[in-house]
Scaffold this active site. Structure first.
Site: not given
Length: 822
Positions: A480, A483, A559
């Site tokens: 997670d 990026e 999300d």
């Protein structure tokens, strides 16, 4: 700075974290102001006229007045071209060496001063101005790339612009702004600054007027990509997202194009920030002439090189997998239902939830622990007060058939004395700025450093850290915040663009490394797990990634907002990612934020049961996601969805194996087997699960019937047994208890029968037609090879005959057969 964003950041991260994020944002600006070279005057350049060519096996090199084009057709029909010395390697996307050139294909003179390459599957022509055109063996145009245009720093005298086939393209920066194409020197900003020896560029392409665009990674507005601009920059949208939000966590410069002429995939192998602008064509536009569809790719730097794979959809993705790597095979248990939550809070709560599934007779394969199980949100730690014996909990759950999966974030708390931080500092593992100072950002633990996964030594160091996760009893991981994310109240929530990276020893900055950061983190984790547990297939999926990430695992939606638009976006993401070569994915069932209504949760749950990754998940302040929390009716219908998923587990196992062998996704658009059907190309609210099943999810509130567009052939409603003939549209019942699911006539698929024993479910072939199917048996969670079993079905005197096809002929199936549809 937007004051509202600052206030919002304070609310989300708290006052302390919010202030840290503000300081981090200003620090990042200062770092880039110092570390990025200013962008001065630039000069536009196009290739000019062809002056000579040098043939070679598979293609050759064409030299133009101002540029050089290298072009090659592989033995499998895949086409590569690169401008100004750009070759296939080095590449983060490719699985290994570039494919071998077709020895039978050579560059030869064409009409009007151009050149061409003729191969078995595709003909490539290069115009004297530098346009590259692909045609079918029958001469029908698939794609035409007009001459590119570059913008380079002005370092000496030279022409400002030059004419060519690509006239009309315009300058722009990484944010998609436009400038006058005729200006020889154009302004830019720091985000689009040019690295010495590199240039920003634009490539405009034309496709047939009837073509439809798909792909570009994870796009919420899809799976068909409408006219518009799509950014190529992996981005945390800072909260829940819906169909109108772009970009998201996982972008790829991969276009999947479907037209009457054929299907092709185009991949611009460049990891820099960029933007793709698409416009569908129009048949009969303007004096009866077709207006072609267009794609304009503009990048802020990096090489201009492209791969194109042509053929049927199945052949295209097979060629793409051969180029970028076979999809990782998830362990068998990862094909079952999984439950996650940010906010389990304690081992006691995990036991309560698992007991809830068991007491209600609901199958469960895995439980995922989010950042709240860490000590102070620090990766590779455990909160001993809340989870005093995590290995014991993991063993207890495994005895019940439930695995534990751990979240893993890349950011490391920058605190001297912390063993992980000290170890990373000693290994020189963290990203630095141009002055050699460690880059800091703000994430959940506070101020953090970031490992540079583009360094092979750092990947090996990081992969060894997963031993701690295995000691805690975890059976898999999910990546997670990769990026990567740094909390900021304004601007791009990531590292400074001037941050320095190893890039496999070549050296460079974050503008090139950003989009491949998560890909290289996935490589580090996957290879580390393989070394630590060589007898088990790793289970890893990642929020972010890039082309080729399927080699290391899958992904999930991130999300996604709770609501009916979020439900629709969930399906778009899975279908689009599958066409980019990532077959294993799924959404946060129920949405990440908020509290879904019972109806919305159930419809999401029913959809999730037919997707590869079937996982509920929600934020710490969101409503519950356990099926029994929505009342007895929802619980009963959710139980039915789970039961059907478990009954079809052998089919999912087969699809997983076939994905690894062929690159074909589990979830496919309804046009998969008939891309020439224009009506099917526009169908976005249904999908094929393998070749055998068509699933039509309910995506709107209050619906108890829905229209379904059928491909050619006979299809059976699996609930009623009623047969329908395609192509055409039918109206099917969609009660709250189930989704409409249809089976293809003649399909042979493996299922669990009585006592969970495998059997073959066969849907009666239509009169005068035959059917069949492939079966791959479950060989466990290791690396044991698996064989493909082929079955055929036919009608003989009104009776369905099923046979196994072998190299020696046909034989009895060897499994119980249950016939449906008669």
């Amino acid at each position: 700075m937007d004051g509202r964003e600052l206030v919002r950041s304070m609310k989300v991260f708290g006052a302390v974290q919010g202030l840290r994020a503000v300081r981090s944002a200003w620090r990042r600006r200062r770092t880039d102001a110092w570390g990025l070279p200013p962008l001065g005057a630039e000069r536009a350049r196009v290739p000019g006229l062809a002056v000579e060519a040098e043939p070679a096996p598979g293609g050759g090199t064409v030299r133009f007045a101002r540029s050089t084009l290298r072009i090659c057709v592989s033995s499998g029909g895949t086409v590569f071209w690169g401008w100004d010395g750009a070759g296939p390697l080095p590449s983060y996307a490719l699985a290994g060496e570039a494919p071998d050139a077709d020895p039978r294909a050579f560059l030869e003179p064409d009409t009007d001063g151009g050149w061409r390459i003729v191969s078995e599957r595709v003909t490539v022509t290069v115009s004297r101005h530098g346009a590259v055109e692909l045609r079918t063996p029958g001469g029908v145009m698939l794609r035409r790339d007009l001459p590119p245009r570059w913008w380079e720093p002005v370092t000496g005298p030279g022409e400002d612009t030059a004419a060519g086939d690509g006239g009309g393209t315009v300058a722009g920066d990484g944010e998609g702004a436009r400038a006058d194409a005729g200006a020889g020197a154009v302004a830019g900003n720091g985000a689009g600054a040019v690295v010495p020896g590199s240039a920003r560029w634009v490539q405009r392409s034309e496709v047939p007027a009837d073509a439809r665009f798909f792909g570009l990674g994870g796009r919420a507005a899809g799976p068909r990509l409408r006219d518009g601009s799509y950014r190529l920059w992996n981005t945390d949208p800072k909260g829940g997202f819906g169909p109108g939000d772009d970009p998201l966590y996982l972008t790829m410069p991969v276009q999947f194009v479907v037209s009457d002429a054929g299907t092709h995939l185009a991949f611009h192998d460049n990891s820099w920030d960029g933007r793709v602008t698409l416009a569908e064509g129009e048949e009969g536009a303007g004096s009866g002439h077709d207006r072609p569809g267009t794609s304009e790719v503009r990048m802020t730097g990096g090489p201009l090189r492209c791969w194109v794979v042509v053929g049927t959809p199945a052949r295209v993705l097979h060629g793409w997998a051969a180029l970028t790597g076979a999809p990782a095979l998830p362990p068998s248990w990862a094909l079952g239902p999984q439950h996650a939550r940010w906010g389990f809070g304690s081992a006691r709560e995990v036991r309560r939830v698992v007991a809830g599934y068991r007491e209600r007779g609901l199958p469960l394969s895995a439980v995922h622990l989010d950042i709240d199980h860490y000590d102070g949100h620090r990766v590779f730690t455990v909160d001993r007060e809340r989870f005093p014996d995590l290995p014991g909990l993991a063993e207890e759950l495994r005895e019940q058939g439930v695995r534990l999966v751990s979240i893993v974030d890349p950011a490391v708390k920058a605190e001297p004395g912390d063993p992980l931080y000290d170890g990373g500092s000693a290994a020189d593992a963290f990203v630095k700025d141009a002055r050699g100072q460690e880059i800091r950002g703000v994430v959940w633990p506070g101020e953090c450093a970031y490992p540079d996964f583009t360094d092979p030594a750092v990947r090996k160091w990081w992969g060894g850290l997963y031993e701690e996760r295995l000691r805690q009893g975890f059976a898999g991981v999910w990546h997670d915040m990769n990026e990567p994310v740094s909390f900021v109240p304004f601007g791009d929530p990531t590292l400074p663009r001037s941050a320095r990276h190893a890039l496999e020893g070549r050296g460079g900055d974050h503008r090139e490394a950003h989009n491949v950061y998560a890909l290289t983190m996935a490589e580090a984790g996957y290879e580390g797990l393989r070394r630590l547990r060589p007898d088990e297939r790793p289970f890893l999926f990642s929020r972010s990634g890039w082309a080729g990430m399927q080699r290391y695992g899958g992904t999930w939606s991130g999300d996604v907002s709770t609501g009916w638009p979020g439900l629709r976006a969930s399906l778009s993401l899975v279908l689009g990612l599958g066409l980019c070569g990532v077959p294993y994915s799924g959404p946060d069932v129920g949405g990440f934020d908020g509290s879904p209504s019972p109806e919305l949760f159930l419809r999401w749950y029913q959809l999730g049961a037919w997707l590869p990754l079937f996982r509920t998940h929600a934020a710490i302040d969101a409503g519950r996601r356990e099926p029994w929390e929505f009342g007895p009716e929802v619980l009963e219908h959710a139980r039915a969805a789970l039961a059907e998923r478990e009954r079809l587990r052998p089919y999912f196992t087969t699809l997983a194996r076939l994905a690894r062998m062929t690159g074909a996704p589990y979830v496919r658009p309804v046009w998969w087997g008939a891309p020439e059907d224009r009506v099917l190309r526009d169908c976005e609210d249904a999908f094929l699960l393998g070749d055998a099943l068509l699933v039509a999810p309910v995506l709107t509130s209050g619906a108890d019937r829905r229209a379904v567009r059928l491909p050619r052939g006979r299809w059976y409603d699996t609930a009623t047994g009623r047969a329908y003939e395609g192509p055409g549209q039918v109206l099917l019942d969609a009660p709250l208890s189930r989704l409409p699911v249809l089976a293809r006539a003649g399909a042979v698929l493996p299922v669990r029968g009585e006592g969970c024993e495998p059997e073959l479910e066969v849907w009666a072939p239509a009169p005068g037609r035959t059917g069949g199917g492939l079966v791959v048996r479950d060989t466990g969670d290791g690396w044991e090879p698996a064989a493909i079993e082929r079955y055929q079905s036919r009608l003989v005197d009104g009776r369905v005959v099923v046979e196994r096809v072998t190299d020696d002929g046909v034989e009895e199936p060897g499994l119980p057969v249950r016939v449906r549809g008669l």
